[in-house]
Design a protein around this motif. Structure first.
Motif, PDB file in Angstrom:
ATOM      1  N   LEU A   6      -2.185 -10.514  -1.624  1.00 57.27           N
ATOM      2  CA  LEU A   6      -2.306  -9.398  -0.693  1.00 57.27           C
ATOM      3  C   LEU A   6      -3.685  -9.336  -0.051  1.00 57.27           C
ATOM      4  CD1 LEU A   6      -0.199  -6.776  -2.619  1.00 57.27           C
ATOM      5  CD2 LEU A   6       0.341  -7.783  -0.396  1.00 57.27           C
ATOM      6  N   LYS A   7      -4.717  -9.620  -0.822  1.00 56.36           N
ATOM      7  CA  LYS A   7      -6.067  -9.627  -0.242  1.00 56.36           C
ATOM      8  C   LYS A   7      -6.204 -10.728   0.803  1.00 56.36           C
ATOM      9  CE  LYS A   7      -8.558  -7.320  -3.926  1.00 56.36           C
ATOM     10  NZ  LYS A   7      -9.644  -7.368  -4.890  1.00 56.36           N
ATOM     11  N   LYS A   8      -5.635 -11.880   0.524  1.00 59.04           N
ATOM     12  CA  LYS A   8      -5.683 -12.980   1.480  1.00 59.04           C
ATOM     13  C   LYS A   8      -4.876 -12.632   2.737  1.00 59.04           C
ATOM     14  CE  LYS A   8      -4.736 -17.910   1.907  1.00 59.04           C
ATOM     15  NZ  LYS A   8      -4.196 -19.098   1.251  1.00 59.04           N
ATOM     16  N   LEU A   9      -3.741 -12.011   2.565  1.00 60.22           N
ATOM     17  CA  LEU A   9      -2.882 -11.611   3.676  1.00 60.22           C
ATOM     18  C   LEU A   9      -3.561 -10.549   4.537  1.00 60.22           C
ATOM     19  CD1 LEU A   9       0.048 -11.961   4.839  1.00 60.22           C
ATOM     20  CD2 LEU A   9       0.651  -9.981   3.453  1.00 60.22           C
ATOM     21  N   GLY A  10      -4.128  -9.526   3.879  1.00 62.12           N
ATOM     22  CA  GLY A  10      -4.795  -8.443   4.582  1.00 62.12           C
ATOM     23  C   GLY A  10      -3.817  -7.552   5.345  1.00 62.12           C
ATOM     24  N   HIS A  11      -4.356  -6.495   5.916  1.00 61.74           N
ATOM     25  CA  HIS A  11      -3.530  -5.518   6.640  1.00 61.74           C
ATOM     26  C   HIS A  11      -2.870  -6.142   7.873  1.00 61.74           C
ATOM     27  CE1 HIS A  11      -4.419  -1.981   4.257  1.00 61.74           C
ATOM     28  NE2 HIS A  11      -5.662  -2.426   4.154  1.00 61.74           N
ATOM     29  N   GLU A  12      -3.602  -6.979   8.588  1.00 64.04           N
ATOM     30  CA  GLU A  12      -3.033  -7.612   9.783  1.00 64.04           C
ATOM     31  C   GLU A  12      -1.883  -8.537   9.411  1.00 64.04           C
ATOM     32  OE1 GLU A  12      -3.466  -6.919  13.037  1.00 64.04           O
ATOM     33  OE2 GLU A  12      -4.686  -5.280  12.207  1.00 64.04           O
ATOM     34  N   GLY A  13      -2.057  -9.293   8.355  1.00 61.38           N
ATOM     35  CA  GLY A  13      -0.999 -10.185   7.898  1.00 61.38           C
ATOM     36  C   GLY A  13       0.224  -9.407   7.445  1.00 61.38           C
ATOM     37  N   TRP A  14      -0.009  -8.279   6.768  1.00 63.47           N
ATOM     38  CA  TRP A  14       1.091  -7.424   6.331  1.00 63.47           C
ATOM     39  C   TRP A  14       1.867  -6.916   7.543  1.00 63.47           C
ATOM     40  CZ3 TRP A  14       3.493  -6.437   1.842  1.00 63.47           C
ATOM     41  CH2 TRP A  14       4.376  -5.350   1.788  1.00 63.47           C
ATOM     42  N   ARG A  55      -2.492  -9.603  -6.397  1.00 62.82           N
ATOM     43  CA  ARG A  55      -3.734  -9.075  -5.797  1.00 62.82           C
ATOM     44  C   ARG A  55      -4.357 -10.096  -4.851  1.00 62.82           C
ATOM     45  NH1 ARG A  55      -6.948  -5.001  -9.034  1.00 62.82           N
ATOM     46  NH2 ARG A  55      -8.549  -5.947  -7.777  1.00 62.82           N
ATOM     47  N   LYS A  56      -4.436 -11.344  -5.309  1.00 65.01           N
ATOM     48  CA  LYS A  56      -5.016 -12.409  -4.472  1.00 65.01           C
ATOM     49  C   LYS A  56      -4.190 -12.612  -3.207  1.00 65.01           C
ATOM     50  CE  LYS A  56      -7.017 -15.021  -8.296  1.00 65.01           C
ATOM     51  NZ  LYS A  56      -6.869 -16.224  -9.126  1.00 65.01           N
ATOM     52  N   PHE A  72       0.103  -2.329  -1.615  1.00 64.79           N
ATOM     53  CA  PHE A  72       1.320  -2.720  -0.924  1.00 64.79           C
ATOM     54  C   PHE A  72       2.305  -3.461  -1.827  1.00 64.79           C
ATOM     55  CE2 PHE A  72       0.665  -1.659   3.601  1.00 64.79           C
ATOM     56  CZ  PHE A  72      -0.568  -1.047   3.469  1.00 64.79           C
ATOM     57  N   VAL A  73       1.868  -3.872  -2.990  1.00 66.00           N
ATOM     58  CA  VAL A  73       2.788  -4.494  -3.945  1.00 66.00           C
ATOM     59  C   VAL A  73       3.894  -3.506  -4.331  1.00 66.00           C
ATOM     60  CG1 VAL A  73       1.591  -3.910  -6.101  1.00 66.00           C
ATOM     61  CG2 VAL A  73       2.889  -6.021  -5.957  1.00 66.00           C
ATOM     62  N   GLY A  74       3.613  -2.223  -4.270  1.00 67.56           N
ATOM     63  CA  GLY A  74       4.595  -1.206  -4.634  1.00 67.56           C
ATOM     64  C   GLY A  74       5.118  -0.405  -3.462  1.00 67.56           C
ATOM     65  N   ARG A  75       4.831  -0.851  -2.248  1.00 62.31           N
ATOM     66  CA  ARG A  75       5.239  -0.085  -1.061  1.00 62.31           C
ATOM     67  C   ARG A  75       6.552  -0.600  -0.483  1.00 62.31           C
ATOM     68  NH1 ARG A  75      -0.266   1.830   1.981  1.00 62.31           N
ATOM     69  NH2 ARG A  75      -1.046   2.965   0.161  1.00 62.31           N
ATOM     70  N   ALA A  76       7.578   0.174  -0.702  1.00 63.10           N
ATOM     71  CA  ALA A  76       8.899  -0.099  -0.144  1.00 63.10           C
ATOM     72  C   ALA A  76       9.099   0.804   1.073  1.00 63.10           C
ATOM     73  CB  ALA A  76       9.971   0.195  -1.194  1.00 63.10           C
ATOM     74  N   PRO A  77      10.065   0.500   1.917  1.00 66.56           N
ATOM     75  CA  PRO A  77      10.294   1.336   3.091  1.00 66.56           C
ATOM     76  C   PRO A  77      10.712   2.774   2.762  1.00 66.56           C
ATOM     77  CG  PRO A  77      11.432  -0.770   3.315  1.00 66.56           C
ATOM     78  CD  PRO A  77      10.890  -0.699   1.917  1.00 66.56           C
ATOM     79  N   PHE A  78      11.325   2.973   1.588  1.00 63.12           N
ATOM     80  CA  PHE A  78      11.814   4.299   1.197  1.00 63.12           C
ATOM     81  C   PHE A  78      11.509   4.529  -0.287  1.00 63.12           C
ATOM     82  CE2 PHE A  78      14.483   2.612   4.538  1.00 63.12           C
ATOM     83  CZ  PHE A  78      14.399   3.627   5.484  1.00 63.12           C
TER      84      PHE A  78
END
Length: 185
Positions: free
Chosen positions: A172-180, A169-170, A134-140
């Motif tokens: 995003l892992k801490k945030l997780g999918h739900e946090g995202w 990495r840390k 998700f570090v590289g995931r933009a809406p478009f």
């Protein structure tokens, strides 16, 4: 992988991109250098109507010329957003070979580099749903045109440039999918 929903109007695309920058890139500190550029309004947002790789390459060439000729105090960096072409991440990733060739042909190697962001961004060797993608995931699908001398100044001034990748990495892992997901509510 193709977009399953209709492409929004330009206004909505810009809103979503700026929201992404504020909430994830700056908000999660994924790029500690983005905030000053965002706040100084020196990001050029360009939405390409290109429908083919050739059209996008031509549009990219125009944007590279503009960035090269524009004072960094006016435009530090450009986001070339292209919602109608390269909807598959692997196609966009392969397209980077074409962008490198164009940089070479325009004698811009060492002056500008191009990074890519994509809704389906995936690091090599990572599973599709790995949160670190998700570090590289933009809406478009987006090509990010960066000035090399600005990158060099950042690298030289940062005490540990390699820590950014590890921190991302840390985070995003801490945030997780739900946090995202909660970022976008």
């Amino acid at each position: 992988m193709s977009r399953e929903v209709p492409i929004p109007k330009e206004e909505e695309i810009l809103t979503q991109m700026k929201d992404w920058i504020l909430k994830s890139v700056i908000g999660l500190n994924l790029c500690p250098f983005a905030k000053p550029t965002f706040q100084s309004n020196t990001i050029r947002y360009v939405i390409s109507s290109s429908k083919t790789k050739k059209e996008l390459l031509n549009h990219l060439e125009s944007e590279l010329k503009i960035l090269k000729e524009t004072d960094p105090l006016v435009t530090e960096t450009t986001l070339l957003i292209h919602p109608n072409v390269l909807e598959d991440f692997l196609d966009q990733n392969d397209f980077l070979d074409d962008t490198d060739l164009l940089l070479n042909q325009m004698d811009l190697e060492g002056f500008i580099q191009i990074a890519n962001f994509h809704p389906f961004f995936q690091f090599a060797g990572k599973k599709k749903d790995d949160i670190t993608n998700f570090v590289g995931r933009a809406p478009f699908p987006t090509l990010h045109l960066l000035r090399e001398n600005s990158i060099s100044k950042i690298v030289d001034s940062h005490p540990n440039i390699d820590s950014i990748f590890q921190n991302n990495r840390k985070t995003l892992k801490k945030l997780g999918h739900e946090g995202w997901k909660k970022l976008w509510l």
